[in-house]
Enzyme design. Sequence first.
Site, PDB file in Angstrom:
ATOM      1  N   CYS A 130       0.732  -1.098   0.033  1.00 22.10           N
ATOM      2  CA  CYS A 130       0.035  -0.233   0.232  1.00 22.10           C
ATOM      3  C   CYS A 130       0.864   1.469  -0.016  1.00 22.10           C
ATOM      4  O   CYS A 130       0.712   2.225  -0.803  1.00 22.10           O
ATOM      5  CB  CYS A 130      -0.862   0.097   1.163  1.00 22.10           C
ATOM      6  SG  CYS A 130      -0.150  -0.640   2.910  1.00 22.10           S
ATOM      7  N   HIS A 251      -2.675   6.159   4.535  1.00 23.22           N
ATOM      8  CA  HIS A 251      -1.512   6.570   4.955  1.00 23.22           C
ATOM      9  C   HIS A 251      -0.884   7.843   4.487  1.00 23.22           C
ATOM     10  O   HIS A 251      -1.451   8.193   3.264  1.00 23.22           O
ATOM     11  CB  HIS A 251      -0.451   5.466   4.270  1.00 23.22           C
ATOM     12  CG  HIS A 251      -0.920   4.131   4.663  1.00 23.22           C
ATOM     13  ND1 HIS A 251      -1.471   3.617   5.792  1.00 23.22           N
ATOM     14  CD2 HIS A 251      -0.120   2.881   4.115  1.00 23.22           C
ATOM     15  CE1 HIS A 251      -1.258   2.341   6.054  1.00 23.22           C
ATOM     16  NE2 HIS A 251      -0.717   1.636   4.886  1.00 23.22           N
TER      17      HIS A 251
END
Length: 345
Positions: A130, A251
């Site tokens: 990711c 994130h």
Amino acid sequence: MKSFKLALVGATGVVGRAAQKVLEEKNLPISEYAFFASKKSAGSKINFLGKEYVVKELDEHSFDEVFDFAIFSAGAGTAKKYAPIAAEHGCIVVDNSSAFRMDKDIPLVVPEVNPEEIKNNHGIIANPNCSTIQAVVALKPLDDKYTIKRIVYSTYQAVSGAGRDGIDDLENGIKNFKEGQDINVAESNKYDLKKFPYPIFNNCLPHIDVFLDNGYTKEEMKMINETRKILGKPDLAITATTVRVPVLNSHSESINVEFEKEFDINEVKNLLAKSQDITLIDDIKNEKYPIATDATGQDNVLVGRVRRDFSIANGLNFWCVADNIRKGAASNAVQIVEKLIEMNS
Ligand code: A2P
């Protein structure tokens, strides 16, 4: 129009559920779906595109039935065991785990960056980590124009990246705090942690995945090696520090990059703003910059705080935020399936 058959493995997990949502939104020409998980959730029900499906236990015979495509989000162990079986049966697997990412014969794909790799698959395509996906989406237009020489990554990663257990650790930490329990690492046992070695609530942990002999974590080495593979630059100078922070989802990354060529800062911003997959939020006068809660729920990569690193020649700093469960996993996998459908229609 041709219609396809798709299996979702790990359908009950955090990424699996997000993949269902993305598939519903895209409504691809897929006429049959099947949902697999472990024995634990076999028999449970999933409502998908107006129909009820029963989750099946994944086993050696799950792919006796022929599927065109499968999205796997069930960890590396499950992928290593079952993805080759699916591929042998003619199914193309898009795997979200780290199991195959660095295999030289397996494409590692971010559709906005290296879609041409998809056709080189032999039944398995790896979905990158990711934190790597969002970084390379932002870096690709800059690399094309100015040629990257070196990257320094510093990440601030949400607990959803660690699955349901990671989310539980943060939520339980918040609950314990509200109930007046002391946040004391020495007594972390009493917090009944499922995923992290220390309480994630009220802490930043510079520790994602396991530590390796070179002093880096596996997550840091994933960012380094996967960026090199996706950008097709095996020797690119990259370093990384990856940190888990008490954020539920999306994130954030500080990216420092050094280019071979000179750049104009406004041209850099225009280049980023022009990219369909990037949203530039960079209005410091009005205190506007990307934040995790804005990224959650969308597939674009948010970029801001774009500024010259005046400590070196041709250096740039920027801040990059994306939904790690969507673009960082589920959406990227579904976008790969979408490309496969285009290629096979
Ligand atoms: P289950 O819900 O039955 O445990 P997360 O990353 O959110 O923890 O989710 C992991 C996903 O992978 C879940 O859907 C989980 O199913 C699935 N999974 C874990 N182990 C296996 C296995 N051995 N076979 C199939 N699915 C598995």
